[in-house]
Design a protein around this motif. Sequence first.
Motif, mmCIF file in Angstrom:
data_model
loop_
_atom_site.group_PDB
_atom_site.id
_atom_site.type_symbol
_atom_site.label_atom_id
_atom_site.label_comp_id
_atom_site.label_asym_id
_atom_site.label_seq_id
_atom_site.Cartn_x
_atom_site.Cartn_y
_atom_site.Cartn_z
ATOM 1 N N TYR A 9 0.835 -1.197 0.000
ATOM 2 C CA TYR A 9 0.000 0.000 0.000
ATOM 3 C C TYR A 9 0.876 1.256 0.000
ATOM 4 C CZ TYR A 9 -3.834 -3.050 1.645
ATOM 5 O OH TYR A 9 -4.766 -4.033 1.796
ATOM 6 N N ASP A 10 0.482 2.248 -0.750
ATOM 7 C CA ASP A 10 1.180 3.537 -0.753
ATOM 8 C C ASP A 10 0.156 4.631 -0.511
ATOM 9 O OD1 ASP A 10 2.631 5.827 -1.142
ATOM 10 O OD2 ASP A 10 3.611 5.148 -2.966
ATOM 11 N N TYR A 11 0.109 5.135 0.721
ATOM 12 C CA TYR A 11 -0.916 6.113 1.097
ATOM 13 C C TYR A 11 -0.806 7.404 0.296
ATOM 14 C CZ TYR A 11 2.287 9.258 3.492
ATOM 15 O OH TYR A 11 3.279 10.158 3.762
ATOM 16 N N SER A 12 0.371 7.678 -0.267
ATOM 17 C CA SER A 12 0.585 8.965 -0.951
ATOM 18 C C SER A 12 0.037 8.978 -2.367
ATOM 19 C CB SER A 12 2.083 9.291 -0.984
ATOM 20 O OG SER A 12 2.782 8.365 -1.803
ATOM 21 N N GLN A 13 -0.358 7.804 -2.877
ATOM 22 C CA GLN A 13 -0.863 7.734 -4.248
ATOM 23 C C GLN A 13 -2.359 7.431 -4.231
ATOM 24 O OE1 GLN A 13 1.508 5.478 -7.095
ATOM 25 N NE2 GLN A 13 3.165 5.357 -5.601
ATOM 26 N N PHE A 14 -3.106 8.164 -5.038
ATOM 27 C CA PHE A 14 -4.546 7.943 -5.106
ATOM 28 C C PHE A 14 -4.976 7.685 -6.538
ATOM 29 C CE2 PHE A 14 -4.351 9.673 -0.900
ATOM 30 C CZ PHE A 14 -5.383 9.039 -0.230
ATOM 31 N N ASP A 15 -4.070 7.048 -7.326
ATOM 32 C CA ASP A 15 -4.479 6.658 -8.669
ATOM 33 C C ASP A 15 -5.355 5.416 -8.564
ATOM 34 O OD1 ASP A 15 -2.730 4.599 -8.175
ATOM 35 O OD2 ASP A 15 -1.176 5.328 -9.518
ATOM 36 N N LYS A 16 -5.922 5.011 -9.694
ATOM 37 C CA LYS A 16 -6.936 3.955 -9.652
ATOM 38 C C LYS A 16 -6.385 2.630 -9.165
ATOM 39 C CE LYS A 16 -10.712 1.883 -12.213
ATOM 40 N NZ LYS A 16 -11.522 1.881 -13.444
ATOM 41 N N LYS A 17 -5.167 2.268 -9.623
ATOM 42 C CA LYS A 17 -4.647 0.961 -9.226
ATOM 43 C C LYS A 17 -4.404 0.895 -7.723
ATOM 44 C CE LYS A 17 0.305 1.751 -9.981
ATOM 45 N NZ LYS A 17 1.511 1.312 -10.705
ATOM 46 N N ASN A 18 -3.985 2.019 -7.117
ATOM 47 C CA ASN A 18 -3.783 2.001 -5.680
ATOM 48 C C ASN A 18 -5.106 1.992 -4.925
ATOM 49 O OD1 ASN A 18 -0.847 2.227 -4.625
ATOM 50 N ND2 ASN A 18 -0.876 3.447 -6.491
ATOM 51 N N MET A 19 -6.126 2.632 -5.486
ATOM 52 C CA MET A 19 -7.449 2.548 -4.866
ATOM 53 C C MET A 19 -7.965 1.112 -4.895
ATOM 54 S SD MET A 19 -9.484 6.056 -5.815
ATOM 55 C CE MET A 19 -9.440 5.875 -7.589
ATOM 56 N N THR A 61 10.001 2.617 -2.568
ATOM 57 C CA THR A 61 9.865 2.164 -1.184
ATOM 58 C C THR A 61 9.348 0.739 -1.067
ATOM 59 O OG1 THR A 61 7.606 3.038 -1.002
ATOM 60 C CG2 THR A 61 9.421 4.523 -0.421
ATOM 61 N N GLY A 62 9.062 0.081 -2.174
ATOM 62 C CA GLY A 62 8.537 -1.282 -2.130
ATOM 63 C C GLY A 62 7.943 -1.669 -3.462
ATOM 64 N N PHE A 63 7.184 -2.753 -3.458
ATOM 65 C CA PHE A 63 6.533 -3.210 -4.678
ATOM 66 C C PHE A 63 5.337 -2.315 -5.003
ATOM 67 C CE2 PHE A 63 8.139 -7.336 -2.875
ATOM 68 C CZ PHE A 63 9.150 -7.510 -3.797
ATOM 69 N N ASP A 64 5.194 -1.965 -6.279
ATOM 70 C CA ASP A 64 4.033 -1.213 -6.757
ATOM 71 C C ASP A 64 3.175 -2.120 -7.622
ATOM 72 O OD1 ASP A 64 4.937 1.064 -5.499
ATOM 73 O OD2 ASP A 64 5.945 1.868 -7.279
ATOM 74 N N LEU A 65 1.869 -2.118 -7.378
ATOM 75 C CA LEU A 65 0.961 -3.037 -8.042
ATOM 76 C C LEU A 65 0.782 -2.711 -9.521
ATOM 77 C CD1 LEU A 65 -1.162 -5.361 -7.709
ATOM 78 C CD2 LEU A 65 -2.845 -3.556 -7.284
#
Length: 349
Positions: free
Chosen positions: A171-181, A230-234
Motif C-alpha cells: 500500500y502507498d498512502y501517498s498515491q490515489f491513482d486507480k490501481k492504488n485505490m 519504497t517497495g513493490f508497486d501493483l
Amino acid sequence: MGLLRSIATAVPDHRITQAEVLDVLAKARGAALPARLAQILGNSGIDQRYLACEPDYYLEPRSWTGRAEIYDEVGTRLAHRAAGDALDKAGLAPAVIDAIVLISTTGTMTPSIPSRMIEAMGFDPSTQTIPVFGYGCAGSVLGLRLANDLAAANGGQNILLVSLELCSLSYDYSQFDKKNMIATALFADGCAAAVISGREGPADAPSFRAFDQKTWPGTCDMMGWEIGHTGFDLVLARDIPSFVTRDFAPFCDAFLAAQGLAKSDLSEPACHPGGGRVVEALEAYFAPELSGIPATRDVLRHHGNMSSPTVLFVLDKLLEKKPDKPILLTALGPGFTAALGIVDPRGAA
C-alpha cells in the motif's frame, strides 16, 4: 497422485472493516474521499480483512528496510502458526517432512523462511527447502502442483506447503491513482499451509487428480509488481473479468473435458476470488450447472484477497463439508496465467 493430508490457515491480529478503510484513507488524504473510491470499496464484495500492522502504520512513509522488517516479523509468525497447525492436523511430526515449499510474492528473505523454520520448528537438517517467488494470486494452485510432484519423488515424500502473503506492505498512502485505490479496496494479509504426501495415509484423505497451467502471450502487463522507491508497486489490469469469459472459460472447458468431467460432475469449486466482479464472472461461467460459489464469496467477504493463500482458505471450507464430488481449483495470476487442479475427496466418483 499425492494425498492432501491437511490444510491450516492463519491471519494477522489487526482486523479492519471496509468502512474503517474509508476513514483511514480520508485521514491520510486530509479531505473527504472521492465518491468513486467509496464506490470501489462498496463493490469489492469484502466486509473485513486482516492486516499485518495497525492502520496508522500505513499512513506513514516507509522504506524497503521497514517493509522487510514487518515481512520478517509478521510473516515468520504466521508461517510458523499455519505450518504447526497443518502438521498437527495431519498427525505428523516436523521430522518426517522431506521438503518445505514456500509460496510468497509480497516479500523475500535470505536465508528463506523455510530455511529458518528447520531449527526453529524441529525439522530434520536434511529437509529440502524450496522458496518460490513470483506466482502471485495463482500461487497456491501452482504450489499444490509442485508439492504433488515432489511428493511422488524418491518413492514417496511428505511435503509441507506454506503460502504466505502480506499484501498490505505494498500500500502507498501517498498515491490515489486507480490501481492504488483498487489495491486498497481488495488486498489483505494471510497465510495457509498444507501437508501433501506421496506415502500411504488415512483412507479418508483427499487426493489430487490432475493439474494444468496456461500463460497467454502478450499479457505480462495484466498483473504483477513494479519495483518502486519504497517497495513493490501493483500492476493490475481493469479487464480481468472479461478475460475470464473470453480466455479462461475455454481453457477450463478443455481441462475438464480431458479429465472426462462436465461442470455438472463437480461439487462447489474452490476459486481464487480476485474481487467482486471476478467472482461474478466465475459464477456466470459455472452457471447453470452450478448455482454459485458461496465458499469463495464467504472467504472474500471475511478475509479479502490475500493473493496466493486465498484459494486454500476456500478449499479448507469446502472439505469441511465432506463433498462427494470432485473439487475444481481455479486461480489467475501474473503471466498472465491460469492455474487449474482437481481434488478428489474421499468417495468422489
